[in-house]
Motif scaffolding. Sequence first.
Motif, PDB file in Angstrom:
ATOM      1  N   LYS A  67     -25.472 -87.965  -3.652  1.00 36.02           N
ATOM      2  CA  LYS A  67     -24.444 -88.976  -3.434  1.00 36.02           C
ATOM      3  C   LYS A  67     -23.763 -88.720  -2.094  1.00 36.02           C
ATOM      4  CE  LYS A  67     -20.071 -90.607  -5.289  1.00 36.02           C
ATOM      5  NZ  LYS A  67     -19.145 -90.164  -4.261  1.00 36.02           N
ATOM      6  N   SER A  68     -23.374 -89.761  -1.416  1.00 36.64           N
ATOM      7  CA  SER A  68     -22.727 -89.628  -0.117  1.00 36.64           C
ATOM      8  C   SER A  68     -21.291 -89.120  -0.276  1.00 36.64           C
ATOM      9  CB  SER A  68     -22.721 -90.983   0.588  1.00 36.64           C
ATOM     10  OG  SER A  68     -22.088 -90.880   1.826  1.00 36.64           O
ATOM     11  N   CYS A  69     -20.922 -88.129   0.529  1.00 32.65           N
ATOM     12  CA  CYS A  69     -19.570 -87.567   0.557  1.00 32.65           C
ATOM     13  C   CYS A  69     -19.070 -87.638   1.994  1.00 32.65           C
ATOM     14  CB  CYS A  69     -19.574 -86.118   0.092  1.00 32.65           C
ATOM     15  SG  CYS A  69     -20.235 -85.839  -1.529  1.00 32.65           S
ATOM     16  N   ASN A  70     -17.753 -87.620   2.174  1.00 29.43           N
ATOM     17  CA  ASN A  70     -17.218 -87.659   3.530  1.00 29.43           C
ATOM     18  C   ASN A  70     -15.872 -86.968   3.610  1.00 29.43           C
ATOM     19  OD1 ASN A  70     -15.412 -89.510   2.465  1.00 29.43           O
ATOM     20  ND2 ASN A  70     -16.489 -91.254   3.239  1.00 29.43           N
ATOM     21  N   PHE A  71     -15.471 -86.636   4.839  1.00 25.81           N
ATOM     22  CA  PHE A  71     -14.116 -86.167   5.111  1.00 25.81           C
ATOM     23  C   PHE A  71     -13.741 -86.586   6.517  1.00 25.81           C
ATOM     24  CE2 PHE A  71     -16.863 -82.568   6.014  1.00 25.81           C
ATOM     25  CZ  PHE A  71     -16.415 -82.105   7.234  1.00 25.81           C
ATOM     26  N   LEU A  72     -12.447 -86.713   6.743  1.00 29.74           N
ATOM     27  CA  LEU A  72     -11.904 -87.237   7.991  1.00 29.74           C
ATOM     28  C   LEU A  72     -11.071 -86.151   8.673  1.00 29.74           C
ATOM     29  CD1 LEU A  72     -11.546 -89.914   9.626  1.00 29.74           C
ATOM     30  CD2 LEU A  72      -9.486 -90.292   8.298  1.00 29.74           C
ATOM     31  N   THR A  73     -11.210 -86.039   9.983  1.00 31.18           N
ATOM     32  CA  THR A  73     -10.431 -85.056  10.741  1.00 31.18           C
ATOM     33  C   THR A  73      -9.609 -85.750  11.817  1.00 31.18           C
ATOM     34  OG1 THR A  73     -12.160 -84.714  12.378  1.00 31.18           O
ATOM     35  CG2 THR A  73     -12.188 -83.296  10.459  1.00 31.18           C
ATOM     36  N   ASN A  74      -8.500 -85.136  12.160  1.00 32.91           N
ATOM     37  CA  ASN A  74      -7.664 -85.597  13.263  1.00 32.91           C
ATOM     38  C   ASN A  74      -7.644 -84.481  14.302  1.00 32.91           C
ATOM     39  OD1 ASN A  74      -5.700 -86.438  15.026  1.00 32.91           O
ATOM     40  ND2 ASN A  74      -4.331 -87.179  13.442  1.00 32.91           N
ATOM     41  N   ILE A  75      -8.303 -84.696  15.412  1.00 29.60           N
ATOM     42  CA  ILE A  75      -8.458 -83.677  16.442  1.00 29.60           C
ATOM     43  C   ILE A  75      -7.136 -83.401  17.162  1.00 29.60           C
ATOM     44  CG2 ILE A  75      -9.688 -83.091  18.569  1.00 29.60           C
ATOM     45  CD1 ILE A  75     -11.394 -83.095  16.035  1.00 29.60           C
ATOM     46  N   ASP A  76      -6.316 -84.422  17.352  1.00 27.68           N
ATOM     47  CA  ASP A  76      -5.060 -84.243  18.083  1.00 27.68           C
ATOM     48  C   ASP A  76      -4.067 -83.343  17.343  1.00 27.68           C
ATOM     49  OD1 ASP A  76      -6.048 -85.921  20.053  1.00 27.68           O
ATOM     50  OD2 ASP A  76      -5.227 -87.708  19.097  1.00 27.68           O
ATOM     51  N   LYS A  77      -4.056 -83.416  15.996  1.00 24.48           N
ATOM     52  CA  LYS A  77      -3.130 -82.613  15.197  1.00 24.48           C
ATOM     53  C   LYS A  77      -3.806 -81.410  14.538  1.00 24.48           C
ATOM     54  CE  LYS A  77      -0.154 -86.510  14.120  1.00 24.48           C
ATOM     55  NZ  LYS A  77       0.410 -87.326  13.038  1.00 24.48           N
ATOM     56  N   PHE A  78      -5.102 -81.218  14.764  1.00 22.84           N
ATOM     57  CA  PHE A  78      -5.863 -80.105  14.203  1.00 22.84           C
ATOM     58  C   PHE A  78      -5.755 -80.037  12.682  1.00 22.84           C
ATOM     59  CE2 PHE A  78      -4.615 -78.762  18.487  1.00 22.84           C
ATOM     60  CZ  PHE A  78      -5.864 -78.654  19.066  1.00 22.84           C
ATOM     61  N   GLN A  79      -6.087 -81.158  11.992  1.00 23.75           N
ATOM     62  CA  GLN A  79      -5.997 -81.168  10.538  1.00 23.75           C
ATOM     63  C   GLN A  79      -7.097 -82.008   9.921  1.00 23.75           C
ATOM     64  OE1 GLN A  79      -2.205 -82.812   9.586  1.00 23.75           O
ATOM     65  NE2 GLN A  79      -2.683 -84.853  10.287  1.00 23.75           N
ATOM     66  N   TYR A  80      -7.367 -81.749   8.624  1.00 27.08           N
ATOM     67  CA  TYR A  80      -8.284 -82.549   7.834  1.00 27.08           C
ATOM     68  C   TYR A  80      -7.475 -83.528   7.020  1.00 27.08           C
ATOM     69  CZ  TYR A  80     -11.665 -79.011   9.079  1.00 27.08           C
ATOM     70  OH  TYR A  80     -12.480 -78.159   9.772  1.00 27.08           O
ATOM     71  N   ILE A  81      -7.861 -84.802   7.022  1.00 25.49           N
ATOM     72  CA  ILE A  81      -7.066 -85.824   6.369  1.00 25.49           C
ATOM     73  C   ILE A  81      -7.559 -86.071   4.941  1.00 25.49           C
ATOM     74  CG2 ILE A  81      -6.328 -88.225   6.494  1.00 25.49           C
ATOM     75  CD1 ILE A  81      -6.618 -87.924   9.564  1.00 25.49           C
ATOM     76  N   LYS A  82      -8.867 -86.208   4.727  1.00 23.75           N
ATOM     77  CA  LYS A  82      -9.406 -86.450   3.388  1.00 23.75           C
ATOM     78  C   LYS A  82     -10.333 -85.351   3.027  1.00 23.75           C
ATOM     79  CE  LYS A  82      -9.372 -91.445   3.435  1.00 23.75           C
ATOM     80  NZ  LYS A  82     -10.178 -92.618   3.345  1.00 23.75           N
TER      81      LYS A  82
END
Length: 72
Positions: A57-72
């Motif tokens: 099954k497809s999984c994903n996660f989102l990152t924010n490079i400017d704030k150095f954090q993982y969102i999901k």
Amino acid sequence: MIIKKKKRRLMLPFDVTCKLCKFNNKKGRKVNGMINKLLKKKLSEYLFYFKCSNCKKSCNFLTNIDKFQYIK
């Protein structure tokens, strides 16, 4: 808005549990995946897609490079 799509070999930065089969993909596991670069209000975000090793099954996660954090 999606800018670039790239297929890459990823290493998971944290433990990811599949919602469908409850399989635990451990931190450091190498998976084949896709990276999408997103632009939202001058913030650069990357959306990583990969497949669960057990049920595919497809999984994903989102990152924010400017704030150095993982969102999901």
